[in-house]
Design an enzyme around this catalytic site. Sequence first.
Site, short mmCIF file in Angstrom:
data_model
loop_
_atom_site.label_atom_id
_atom_site.label_comp_id
_atom_site.label_asym_id
_atom_site.label_seq_id
_atom_site.Cartn_x
_atom_site.Cartn_y
_atom_site.Cartn_z
N GLY A 242 13.10 39.96 -43.30
CA GLY A 242 12.10 40.68 -44.09
C GLY A 242 12.44 40.77 -45.57
CG PHE A 243 13.28 43.29 -47.32
CD1 PHE A 243 12.33 43.51 -48.31
CD2 PHE A 243 13.11 43.88 -46.09
CE1 PHE A 243 11.23 44.33 -48.06
CE2 PHE A 243 12.01 44.71 -45.83
CZ PHE A 243 11.07 44.93 -46.82
N GLY A 244 15.38 39.64 -48.87
CA GLY A 244 16.55 38.91 -49.34
C GLY A 244 17.63 39.87 -49.77
CG ASP B 31 12.79 33.06 -46.06
OD1 ASP B 31 13.04 32.86 -44.86
OD2 ASP B 31 13.67 33.06 -46.95
CG MET C 30 8.65 37.19 -44.91
SD MET C 30 9.64 38.42 -45.76
CE MET C 30 11.19 37.54 -45.92
N GLY D 12 20.90 34.89 -43.97
CA GLY D 12 21.03 36.29 -44.36
C GLY D 12 22.43 36.64 -44.82
N GLY D 13 22.55 36.95 -46.10
CA GLY D 13 23.83 37.40 -46.63
C GLY D 13 24.89 36.31 -46.71
CG HIS E 274 12.65 31.83 -41.28
ND1 HIS E 274 13.61 32.68 -41.79
CD2 HIS E 274 12.36 32.30 -40.04
CE1 HIS E 274 13.88 33.61 -40.90
NE2 HIS E 274 13.13 33.41 -39.83
N GLY F 77 19.94 32.61 -50.23
CA GLY F 77 18.93 32.95 -51.22
C GLY F 77 19.55 33.62 -52.42
#
Length: 249
Positions: free
Chosen positions: A172-174, A65, A67, A203-204, A96, A224
């Site tokens: 943006g966040f794990g 990831d 960013m 994500g999730g 990504h 993740g």
Amino acid sequence: MAGGFTAGCYNGINTARMVNVNKQRRLPKAGTIEIAPSILSADFARLADEIAVIESAGVKIVHLDVMDGHFVPNITIGPPVIAKLRKYSNLVFDSHLMISEPEKYAERFVEAGADHVTFHIEAADESKRLIDRLHELGATAGICLNPETPVDSIKKVAPLCDMVLVMTVHPGFGAQEFMPEAAKKVIQVREIVGPDIRVEVDGGIDPQMTPIVVSYGADTLVAGNAIFSKPDRVAAINAIRQACKKTKN
Ligand code: DX5
Ligand code: ZN
């Protein structure tokens, strides 16, 4: 290992630098379910070790990831870190790019050792051109859409990609909560791309959500927190593998 060299011109910039691409390390052909652990929740001080552990579990892809603090409100890693990791791993590097102006930087990621580069439809000016350029450089190409972005926005370019990434959280966040409505877009994406292009979710994703996204047609599962928050990463990967088997068609 076999390598190929390409060079060219992009956006008026002379890209005469040679990009060495390992042709044997490719995104697996569509038709299998692959788990792509995201290092975002890994111990960043021990990244090479963390990747070695997931490699020992038999995964083929690692999700990196990237960013920039601009496209998303967080900053992670860039090409220098990827280039260092490349020396320690033979996994397919699935980068990504959650960055603005991906066309400006994509080549640097391939040079650093990214095998697959995904960029966001919301961030790119000329998606088709960037996909073509990634292919010229010898990488596979992916396009990504945020939870609020309609599938229609990628309708034309998705069939040109090797993998389409559907965000199931806001990037943006794990360790965020899975968004069921966003995941349903996988069904539409699968209809557009057919069986030969990978559809990735990000994500999730955990053992509970896995059968849902697989039943929608996802075949590449980024995870993740579900892996790197667990003391036994291998067992966590196996738990997601087991969950794939629970998918009802
Ligand atoms: C979020 C990243 C994801 C993230 C997934 O912006 O793109 O790849 O690491 O992490 P989990 O599985 O923890 O939601
Ligand atoms: Zn990601």
